[in-house]
Structures are given as C-alpha cells and as structure tokens.
Design a protein around this motif. Structure first.
Motif, PDB file in Angstrom:
ATOM      1  N   LYS A  68     -44.179  -9.676 -17.937  1.00 39.02           N
ATOM      2  CA  LYS A  68     -43.628  -8.481 -18.597  1.00 39.02           C
ATOM      3  C   LYS A  68     -44.532  -7.270 -18.357  1.00 39.02           C
ATOM      4  N   ASP A  69     -45.833  -7.466 -18.511  1.00 38.41           N
ATOM      5  CA  ASP A  69     -46.793  -6.372 -18.332  1.00 38.41           C
ATOM      6  C   ASP A  69     -46.783  -5.833 -16.899  1.00 38.41           C
ATOM      7  N   ALA A  70     -46.539  -6.707 -15.931  1.00 37.04           N
ATOM      8  CA  ALA A  70     -46.566  -6.323 -14.517  1.00 37.04           C
ATOM      9  C   ALA A  70     -45.208  -5.831 -14.000  1.00 37.04           C
ATOM     10  N   THR A  71     -44.192  -5.812 -14.875  1.00 38.97           N
ATOM     11  CA  THR A  71     -42.837  -5.461 -14.437  1.00 38.97           C
ATOM     12  C   THR A  71     -42.273  -4.361 -15.330  1.00 38.97           C
ATOM     13  N   PRO A  72     -42.652  -3.089 -15.078  1.00 37.74           N
ATOM     14  CA  PRO A  72     -42.209  -1.990 -15.944  1.00 37.74           C
ATOM     15  C   PRO A  72     -40.696  -1.839 -16.056  1.00 37.74           C
ATOM     16  N   ALA A  73     -39.949  -2.232 -15.012  1.00 39.71           N
ATOM     17  CA  ALA A  73     -38.486  -2.117 -15.065  1.00 39.71           C
ATOM     18  C   ALA A  73     -37.862  -3.229 -15.905  1.00 39.71           C
ATOM     19  N   GLY A  74     -38.660  -4.189 -16.323  1.00 42.25           N
ATOM     20  CA  GLY A  74     -38.173  -5.254 -17.178  1.00 42.25           C
ATOM     21  C   GLY A  74     -37.814  -6.524 -16.427  1.00 42.25           C
ATOM     22  N   VAL A  75     -37.711  -7.596 -17.204  1.00 37.73           N
ATOM     23  CA  VAL A  75     -37.416  -8.924 -16.676  1.00 37.73           C
ATOM     24  C   VAL A  75     -36.117  -9.401 -17.308  1.00 37.73           C
ATOM     25  N   LEU A  76     -35.220  -9.914 -16.464  1.00 32.96           N
ATOM     26  CA  LEU A  76     -33.933 -10.417 -16.926  1.00 32.96           C
ATOM     27  C   LEU A  76     -33.991 -11.938 -16.972  1.00 32.96           C
ATOM     28  N   LEU A  77     -33.880 -12.491 -18.163  1.00 37.17           N
ATOM     29  CA  LEU A  77     -33.945 -13.921 -18.407  1.00 37.17           C
ATOM     30  C   LEU A  77     -32.534 -14.481 -18.450  1.00 37.17           C
ATOM     31  N   GLY A  78     -32.274 -15.546 -17.687  1.00 37.77           N
ATOM     32  CA  GLY A  78     -30.923 -16.083 -17.629  1.00 37.77           C
ATOM     33  C   GLY A  78     -30.829 -17.581 -17.821  1.00 37.77           C
ATOM     34  N   SER A  79     -31.702 -18.161 -18.632  1.00 34.68           N
ATOM     35  CA  SER A  79     -31.683 -19.607 -18.877  1.00 34.68           C
ATOM     36  C   SER A  79     -31.694 -19.881 -20.373  1.00 34.68           C
ATOM     37  N   GLY A  80     -30.708 -20.634 -20.837  1.00 34.76           N
ATOM     38  CA  GLY A  80     -30.577 -20.897 -22.263  1.00 34.76           C
ATOM     39  C   GLY A  80     -31.728 -21.658 -22.890  1.00 34.76           C
ATOM     40  N   LYS A  81     -32.121 -22.771 -22.292  1.00 32.68           N
ATOM     41  CA  LYS A  81     -33.224 -23.563 -22.863  1.00 32.68           C
ATOM     42  C   LYS A  81     -34.534 -22.787 -22.828  1.00 32.68           C
ATOM     43  N   LEU A  82     -34.789 -22.104 -21.721  1.00 30.76           N
ATOM     44  CA  LEU A  82     -36.009 -21.312 -21.622  1.00 30.76           C
ATOM     45  C   LEU A  82     -35.991 -20.178 -22.644  1.00 30.76           C
ATOM     46  N   ALA A  83     -34.824 -19.579 -22.870  1.00 32.15           N
ATOM     47  CA  ALA A  83     -34.716 -18.507 -23.869  1.00 32.15           C
ATOM     48  C   ALA A  83     -35.115 -19.004 -25.249  1.00 32.15           C
ATOM     49  N   THR A  84     -34.705 -20.216 -25.596  1.00 30.51           N
ATOM     50  CA  THR A  84     -35.086 -20.774 -26.890  1.00 30.51           C
ATOM     51  C   THR A  84     -36.606 -20.853 -27.004  1.00 30.51           C
ATOM     52  N   GLU A  85     -37.260 -21.352 -25.957  1.00 35.43           N
ATOM     53  CA  GLU A  85     -38.727 -21.467 -25.987  1.00 35.43           C
ATOM     54  C   GLU A  85     -39.392 -20.097 -26.054  1.00 35.43           C
ATOM     55  N   LEU A  86     -38.887 -19.134 -25.285  1.00 33.88           N
ATOM     56  CA  LEU A  86     -39.482 -17.798 -25.285  1.00 33.88           C
ATOM     57  C   LEU A  86     -39.208 -17.060 -26.590  1.00 33.88           C
ATOM     58  N   ASP A  87     -38.068 -17.326 -27.214  1.00 28.01           N
ATOM     59  CA  ASP A  87     -37.785 -16.728 -28.517  1.00 28.01           C
ATOM     60  C   ASP A  87     -38.708 -17.317 -29.573  1.00 28.01           C
ATOM     61  N   ARG A  88     -38.982 -18.596 -29.491  1.00 27.56           N
ATOM     62  CA  ARG A  88     -39.935 -19.227 -30.416  1.00 27.56           C
ATOM     63  C   ARG A  88     -41.324 -18.596 -30.280  1.00 27.56           C
ATOM     64  N   LEU A  89     -41.641 -18.119 -29.076  1.00 25.76           N
ATOM     65  CA  LEU A  89     -42.925 -17.459 -28.822  1.00 25.76           C
ATOM     66  C   LEU A  89     -42.870 -15.957 -29.084  1.00 25.76           C
ATOM     67  N   ASP A  90     -41.728 -15.467 -29.573  1.00 26.68           N
ATOM     68  CA  ASP A  90     -41.551 -14.059 -29.938  1.00 26.68           C
ATOM     69  C   ASP A  90     -41.680 -13.114 -28.736  1.00 26.68           C
ATOM     70  N   LEU A  91     -41.199 -13.554 -27.571  1.00 25.53           N
ATOM     71  CA  LEU A  91     -41.347 -12.761 -26.350  1.00 25.53           C
ATOM     72  C   LEU A  91     -40.080 -12.012 -25.931  1.00 25.53           C
ATOM     73  N   ILE A  92     -38.918 -12.352 -26.493  1.00 28.42           N
ATOM     74  CA  ILE A  92     -37.676 -11.691 -26.085  1.00 28.42           C
ATOM     75  C   ILE A  92     -37.504 -10.391 -26.860  1.00 28.42           C
ATOM     76  N   ASP A  93     -37.237  -9.310 -26.120  1.00 32.51           N
ATOM     77  CA  ASP A  93     -37.096  -7.975 -26.719  1.00 32.51           C
ATOM     78  C   ASP A  93     -35.641  -7.570 -26.914  1.00 32.51           C
ATOM     79  N   GLU A  94     -34.778  -7.968 -25.963  1.00 30.77           N
ATOM     80  CA  GLU A  94     -33.375  -7.557 -26.006  1.00 30.77           C
ATOM     81  C   GLU A  94     -32.477  -8.719 -25.607  1.00 30.77           C
ATOM     82  N   TYR A  95     -31.219  -8.604 -26.019  1.00 31.48           N
ATOM     83  CA  TYR A  95     -30.209  -9.613 -25.719  1.00 31.48           C
ATOM     84  C   TYR A  95     -28.992  -8.889 -25.160  1.00 31.48           C
ATOM     85  N   MET A  96     -28.502  -9.378 -24.042  1.00 33.04           N
ATOM     86  CA  MET A  96     -27.316  -8.802 -23.422  1.00 33.04           C
ATOM     87  C   MET A  96     -26.358  -9.966 -23.175  1.00 33.04           C
TER      88      MET A  96
END
Length: 186
Positions: free
Chosen positions: A111-139
């Motif tokens: 995230k820090d190295a990608t100013p234009a943002g990162v697009l996450l497209g995996s459901g299971k991984l999203a659950t893990e990253l949400d548990r780590l409080d890393l997701i900023d937006e949902y589309m």
C-alpha cells in the motif's frame, strides 16, 4: 500511501462465485475502469490461478472474446499483480510478484509503495486483510440474483462489525448496482 480497495462481484444473498455474476460489456468496462485507476492487483493463490488459467490466453488472442473483455485482458497483462501464497512461489504470468512473510507488514508495504492504490479481488484474502484492519474501501458490484449457495462474502466471519460510509451507488443496465463504500475510521 495508496488505499486498499476490496472489489468483487456479489449476489443479493452474498454469493461470490464468479460464475453467478452478469458478465456483460458494461460489467467488464466497470472492472477495467477500476483496474485503470489502481496501481496494482492483489489476489490470493486460488484467485490468481483461476485468472492465470484464462486471461493471458485472451490477451494473446488465443481465445475469441468481445472487445470489452479483450481490453480487460490486455490491460491486466501489464498491470502489476501481487499474490499471497504460502504454497506457491513461482509465478510465470507477466508482471506477477509473490508476497510472503508477515501478511500485515507485506501488504502495508505494498500500500505504501502504490500511491494509486491496490485493488483486492479475493474473498478469502479479503477476510484475512479485514481482520488485520488493512482494507480502506469496498467496491461491490451487486448482481440482481439469488444464488442459493456459496461461497459467500466473509463466510468465515469477522471479529466485529465494519461500519461503512456510502461514497456512491450506480445502477447498471443489467440491474446490477456498483456500490462504493469507504471504511468509517475512528
């Protein structure tokens, strides 16, 4: 620092099986626009392998596809792709990078190295990253369908409710609705 945006097709009953969504030109144009706006893609291994098994062939012209689908494939070919996997380390698809080590640290670095943002497209991984409080937006592209089966969004649960602020809601001709939410912080 770029934002991490979780984006996925979902039915009204929460099914995220990619075969249940409406795959028309407008849907592909929506996701192509999202990809264009972001700096990188982030997937888990299972999603990566599903994508790798089809999209490079479309980009090469080995698979017949309508213009909107071919446009997505060609742009995806050059987009930086990051894959979280503990079982696979070799990724031959053009511009693909492996994420290993501590998930929180490595995704925060991305995230820090990608100013234009990162697009996450995996459901299971999203659950893990949400548990780590890393997701900023949902589309979410919400499809007017009831699948009656899984997998479903956040199937394995979260430790607490996520409060979201609506940024926009845009209906598509198919009846699907593009829902953009930002994580409510603090």
């Amino acid at each position: 620092m770029g934002l991490l945006t979780f984006s996925i097709n979902v039915t009204l009953d929460g099914c995220v099986d990619h075969r249940e969504g409406i795959a028309d030109d407008e849907t592909h144009a929506f996701f192509t626009r999202l990809m264009d706006e972001g700096g990188a893609m982030l997937w888990g291994r299972v999603t990566y392998e599903m994508m790798e098994s089809y999209w490079p062939a479309v980009a090469r012209g080995d698979v017949e596809a309508p213009p909107a689908i071919r446009e997505w494939a060609v742009k995806l070919e050059t987009k930086p792709k990051y894959v979280v996997s503990s079982t696979r380390k070799d990724f031959r698809w053009n511009n693909t990078h492996h994420i290993a080590g501590d998930l929180r640290t490595e995704v925060q670095k991305l995230k820090d190295a990608t100013p234009a943002g990162v697009l996450l497209g995996s459901g299971k991984l999203a659950t893990e990253l949400d548990r780590l409080d890393l997701i900023d937006e949902y589309m979410f592209l919400v499809h007017p369908r009831i699948a009656g089966h899984g997998p479903t969004l956040y199937q394995s649960g979260l430790p607490s409710t996520r409060r979201l602020d609506l940024v926009s809601a845009k209906p598509l001709r198919s009846g699907a609705v593009a829902m953009h939410y930002r994580r409510e912080r603090g």
